[in-house]
Design a protein around this motif. Sequence first.
Motif, PDB file in Angstrom:
ATOM      1  N   ILE A  67       0.875  -1.174   0.000  1.00 10.24           N
ATOM      2  CA  ILE A  67       0.000   0.000   0.000  1.00 10.24           C
ATOM      3  C   ILE A  67       0.911   1.223   0.000  1.00 10.24           C
ATOM      4  O   ILE A  67       1.828   1.328   0.815  1.00 10.24           O
ATOM      5  CB  ILE A  67      -0.938  -0.005   1.214  1.00 10.24           C
ATOM      6  CG1 ILE A  67      -1.885  -1.208   1.119  1.00 10.24           C
ATOM      7  CG2 ILE A  67      -1.714   1.296   1.297  1.00 10.24           C
ATOM      8  CD1 ILE A  67      -2.817  -1.365   2.280  1.00 10.24           C
ATOM      9  N   LEU A  68       0.650   2.121  -0.941  1.00 14.30           N
ATOM     10  CA  LEU A  68       1.499   3.291  -1.103  1.00 14.30           C
ATOM     11  C   LEU A  68       0.860   4.516  -0.460  1.00 14.30           C
ATOM     12  O   LEU A  68      -0.359   4.658  -0.454  1.00 14.30           O
ATOM     13  CB  LEU A  68       1.745   3.565  -2.590  1.00 14.30           C
ATOM     14  CG  LEU A  68       2.377   2.437  -3.397  1.00 14.30           C
ATOM     15  CD1 LEU A  68       2.547   2.866  -4.847  1.00 14.30           C
ATOM     16  CD2 LEU A  68       3.705   2.017  -2.809  1.00 14.30           C
ATOM     17  N   GLY A  69       1.707   5.360   0.039  1.00 12.90           N
ATOM     18  CA  GLY A  69       1.270   6.624   0.603  1.00 12.90           C
ATOM     19  C   GLY A  69       2.058   7.766  -0.018  1.00 12.90           C
ATOM     20  O   GLY A  69       3.166   7.580  -0.517  1.00 12.90           O
ATOM     21  N   HIS A  70       1.484   8.942   0.048  1.00 15.89           N
ATOM     22  CA  HIS A  70       2.096  10.135  -0.533  1.00 15.89           C
ATOM     23  C   HIS A  70       3.130  10.696   0.424  1.00 15.89           C
ATOM     24  O   HIS A  70       2.874  10.843   1.613  1.00 15.89           O
ATOM     25  CB  HIS A  70       1.001  11.164  -0.814  1.00 15.89           C
ATOM     26  CG  HIS A  70       1.503  12.404  -1.456  1.00 15.89           C
ATOM     27  ND1 HIS A  70       1.684  13.566  -0.758  1.00 15.89           N
ATOM     28  CD2 HIS A  70       1.871  12.651  -2.727  1.00 15.89           C
ATOM     29  CE1 HIS A  70       2.138  14.491  -1.575  1.00 15.89           C
ATOM     30  NE2 HIS A  70       2.263  13.961  -2.781  1.00 15.89           N
ATOM     31  N   LEU A  71       4.293  11.017  -0.101  1.00 19.85           N
ATOM     32  CA  LEU A  71       5.325  11.659   0.692  1.00 19.85           C
ATOM     33  C   LEU A  71       5.096  13.169   0.614  1.00 19.85           C
ATOM     34  O   LEU A  71       5.098  13.730  -0.476  1.00 19.85           O
ATOM     35  CB  LEU A  71       6.711  11.303   0.149  1.00 19.85           C
ATOM     36  CG  LEU A  71       7.901  11.565   1.047  1.00 19.85           C
ATOM     37  CD1 LEU A  71       7.778  10.771   2.347  1.00 19.85           C
ATOM     38  CD2 LEU A  71       9.175  11.188   0.343  1.00 19.85           C
ATOM     39  N   PRO A  72       4.826  13.820   1.747  1.00 20.41           N
ATOM     40  CA  PRO A  72       4.505  15.262   1.721  1.00 20.41           C
ATOM     41  C   PRO A  72       5.573  16.088   1.003  1.00 20.41           C
ATOM     42  O   PRO A  72       6.757  15.779   1.071  1.00 20.41           O
ATOM     43  CB  PRO A  72       4.436  15.639   3.200  1.00 20.41           C
ATOM     44  CG  PRO A  72       4.145  14.365   3.907  1.00 20.41           C
ATOM     45  CD  PRO A  72       4.826  13.285   3.098  1.00 20.41           C
ATOM     46  N   ASN A  73       5.111  17.125   0.319  1.00 21.10           N
ATOM     47  CA  ASN A  73       5.972  18.050  -0.418  1.00 21.10           C
ATOM     48  C   ASN A  73       6.769  17.372  -1.537  1.00 21.10           C
ATOM     49  O   ASN A  73       7.891  17.765  -1.829  1.00 21.10           O
ATOM     50  CB  ASN A  73       6.927  18.794   0.527  1.00 21.10           C
ATOM     51  CG  ASN A  73       6.181  19.567   1.571  1.00 21.10           C
ATOM     52  OD1 ASN A  73       5.126  20.147   1.305  1.00 21.10           O
ATOM     53  ND2 ASN A  73       6.697  19.557   2.792  1.00 21.10           N
ATOM     54  N   SER A  74       6.206  16.318  -2.106  1.00 25.09           N
ATOM     55  CA  SER A  74       6.866  15.652  -3.233  1.00 25.09           C
ATOM     56  C   SER A  74       5.801  14.971  -4.094  1.00 25.09           C
ATOM     57  O   SER A  74       4.620  14.970  -3.756  1.00 25.09           O
ATOM     58  CB  SER A  74       7.870  14.610  -2.730  1.00 25.09           C
ATOM     59  OG  SER A  74       7.191  13.475  -2.231  1.00 25.09           O
ATOM     60  N   ASP A  75       6.235  14.393  -5.196  1.00 26.72           N
ATOM     61  CA  ASP A  75       5.343  13.634  -6.068  1.00 26.72           C
ATOM     62  C   ASP A  75       5.532  12.130  -5.883  1.00 26.72           C
ATOM     63  O   ASP A  75       5.073  11.345  -6.699  1.00 26.72           O
ATOM     64  CB  ASP A  75       5.611  13.997  -7.535  1.00 26.72           C
ATOM     65  CG  ASP A  75       5.191  15.414  -7.866  1.00 26.72           C
ATOM     66  OD1 ASP A  75       4.301  15.937  -7.158  1.00 26.72           O
ATOM     67  OD2 ASP A  75       5.751  15.994  -8.814  1.00 26.72           O
ATOM     68  N   LEU A  76       6.208  11.740  -4.825  1.00 26.09           N
ATOM     69  CA  LEU A  76       6.527  10.334  -4.601  1.00 26.09           C
ATOM     70  C   LEU A  76       5.435   9.614  -3.824  1.00 26.09           C
ATOM     71  O   LEU A  76       4.840  10.156  -2.898  1.00 26.09           O
ATOM     72  CB  LEU A  76       7.842  10.205  -3.838  1.00 26.09           C
ATOM     73  CG  LEU A  76       9.089  10.729  -4.537  1.00 26.09           C
ATOM     74  CD1 LEU A  76      10.285  10.615  -3.602  1.00 26.09           C
ATOM     75  CD2 LEU A  76       9.342   9.976  -5.827  1.00 26.09           C
ATOM     76  N   ILE A  99       2.089   9.039   3.865  1.00 23.74           N
ATOM     77  CA  ILE A  99       0.733   8.986   4.418  1.00 23.74           C
ATOM     78  C   ILE A  99      -0.255   8.677   3.297  1.00 23.74           C
ATOM     79  O   ILE A  99      -0.070   9.089   2.148  1.00 23.74           O
ATOM     80  CB  ILE A  99       0.350  10.320   5.108  1.00 23.74           C
ATOM     81  CG1 ILE A  99       0.537  11.504   4.160  1.00 23.74           C
ATOM     82  CG2 ILE A  99       1.148  10.528   6.367  1.00 23.74           C
ATOM     83  CD1 ILE A  99       0.027  12.818   4.693  1.00 23.74           C
ATOM     84  N   GLU A 100      -1.279   7.935   3.650  1.00 15.61           N
ATOM     85  CA  GLU A 100      -2.291   7.581   2.660  1.00 15.61           C
ATOM     86  C   GLU A 100      -3.135   8.801   2.301  1.00 15.61           C
ATOM     87  O   GLU A 100      -3.427   9.642   3.159  1.00 15.61           O
ATOM     88  CB  GLU A 100      -3.197   6.476   3.196  1.00 15.61           C
ATOM     89  CG  GLU A 100      -2.510   5.131   3.272  1.00 15.61           C
ATOM     90  CD  GLU A 100      -3.492   4.021   3.570  1.00 15.61           C
ATOM     91  OE1 GLU A 100      -4.346   3.735   2.713  1.00 15.61           O
ATOM     92  OE2 GLU A 100      -3.396   3.467   4.671  1.00 15.61           O
ATOM     93  N   VAL A 101      -3.525   8.859   1.041  1.00 12.74           N
ATOM     94  CA  VAL A 101      -4.399   9.926   0.578  1.00 12.74           C
ATOM     95  C   VAL A 101      -5.808   9.607   1.072  1.00 12.74           C
ATOM     96  O   VAL A 101      -6.266   8.469   0.941  1.00 12.74           O
ATOM     97  CB  VAL A 101      -4.373  10.013  -0.967  1.00 12.74           C
ATOM     98  CG1 VAL A 101      -5.322  11.072  -1.480  1.00 12.74           C
ATOM     99  CG2 VAL A 101      -2.954  10.256  -1.457  1.00 12.74           C
ATOM    100  N   PRO A 102      -6.522  10.577   1.647  1.00 12.86           N
ATOM    101  CA  PRO A 102      -7.874  10.305   2.160  1.00 12.86           C
ATOM    102  C   PRO A 102      -8.808   9.783   1.068  1.00 12.86           C
ATOM    103  O   PRO A 102      -8.837  10.319  -0.043  1.00 12.86           O
ATOM    104  CB  PRO A 102      -8.345  11.667   2.675  1.00 12.86           C
ATOM    105  CG  PRO A 102      -7.107  12.458   2.893  1.00 12.86           C
ATOM    106  CD  PRO A 102      -6.102  11.959   1.901  1.00 12.86           C
ATOM    107  N   PHE A 103      -9.540   8.733   1.376  1.00 18.90           N
ATOM    108  CA  PHE A 103     -10.544   8.104   0.524  1.00 18.90           C
ATOM    109  C   PHE A 103      -9.966   7.463  -0.737  1.00 18.90           C
ATOM    110  O   PHE A 103     -10.710   7.084  -1.630  1.00 18.90           O
ATOM    111  CB  PHE A 103     -11.655   9.088   0.137  1.00 18.90           C
ATOM    112  CG  PHE A 103     -12.292   9.751   1.316  1.00 18.90           C
ATOM    113  CD1 PHE A 103     -13.028   9.001   2.225  1.00 18.90           C
ATOM    114  CD2 PHE A 103     -12.120  11.097   1.551  1.00 18.90           C
ATOM    115  CE1 PHE A 103     -13.610   9.597   3.325  1.00 18.90           C
ATOM    116  CE2 PHE A 103     -12.701  11.712   2.652  1.00 18.90           C
ATOM    117  CZ  PHE A 103     -13.441  10.955   3.540  1.00 18.90           C
TER     118      PHE A 103
END
Length: 174
Positions: free
Chosen positions: A66-75, A86-90
């Motif tokens: 399960i992938l989560g978004h790394l804040p302040n990046s496109d990763l 962190i996971e993107v909500p919904f």
Amino acid sequence: MVALKGMFLQIGDFARFKKKSNVDAFVWMVTFLSVIIFSIDIGLLIGLILSIACIFCSGFKAHFTILGHLPNSDLYLDIDSFQRAIEVPFVKVVRYSGSINYATKAFFKNKLCETLGINLLKELRYHESQNENQVNVVKKNCSSHLSNLNFKHLVIDFSALTNIDASSIDLLTE
């Protein structure tokens, strides 16, 4: 014995196979020993069957994350390995690495449901229990029934997908 002379000279190849892959080295050694113990035909057949079996088994080594978004990046990174991701909500983003074919499609389906926390049989039974005449009721109940899930959208990252066959494409459509 003359035919085996060339084969015994190839023993040095074992180290090269061992350096590249333990599985290839194992297949080479079993084939080598089978040729010596049985015969060339039977030994090569054993090696061929073992090689095909190893390829088949490697298809079952698929991996879901399960992938989560790394804040302040496109990763998007594995949330289990990277605490800042962190996971993107919904939205549930799942990466699948491996192959999907006729032999592994049931594994793919079950492992995806397990990763997402979905009981597919329970969901199917729920929808089958509804009467076809009550289409509006089913839609209302379905949305409220599935509201306990923590996502509304599913993104499957197949960037590491090695192979897919036609029957597996039908599974994804389903």
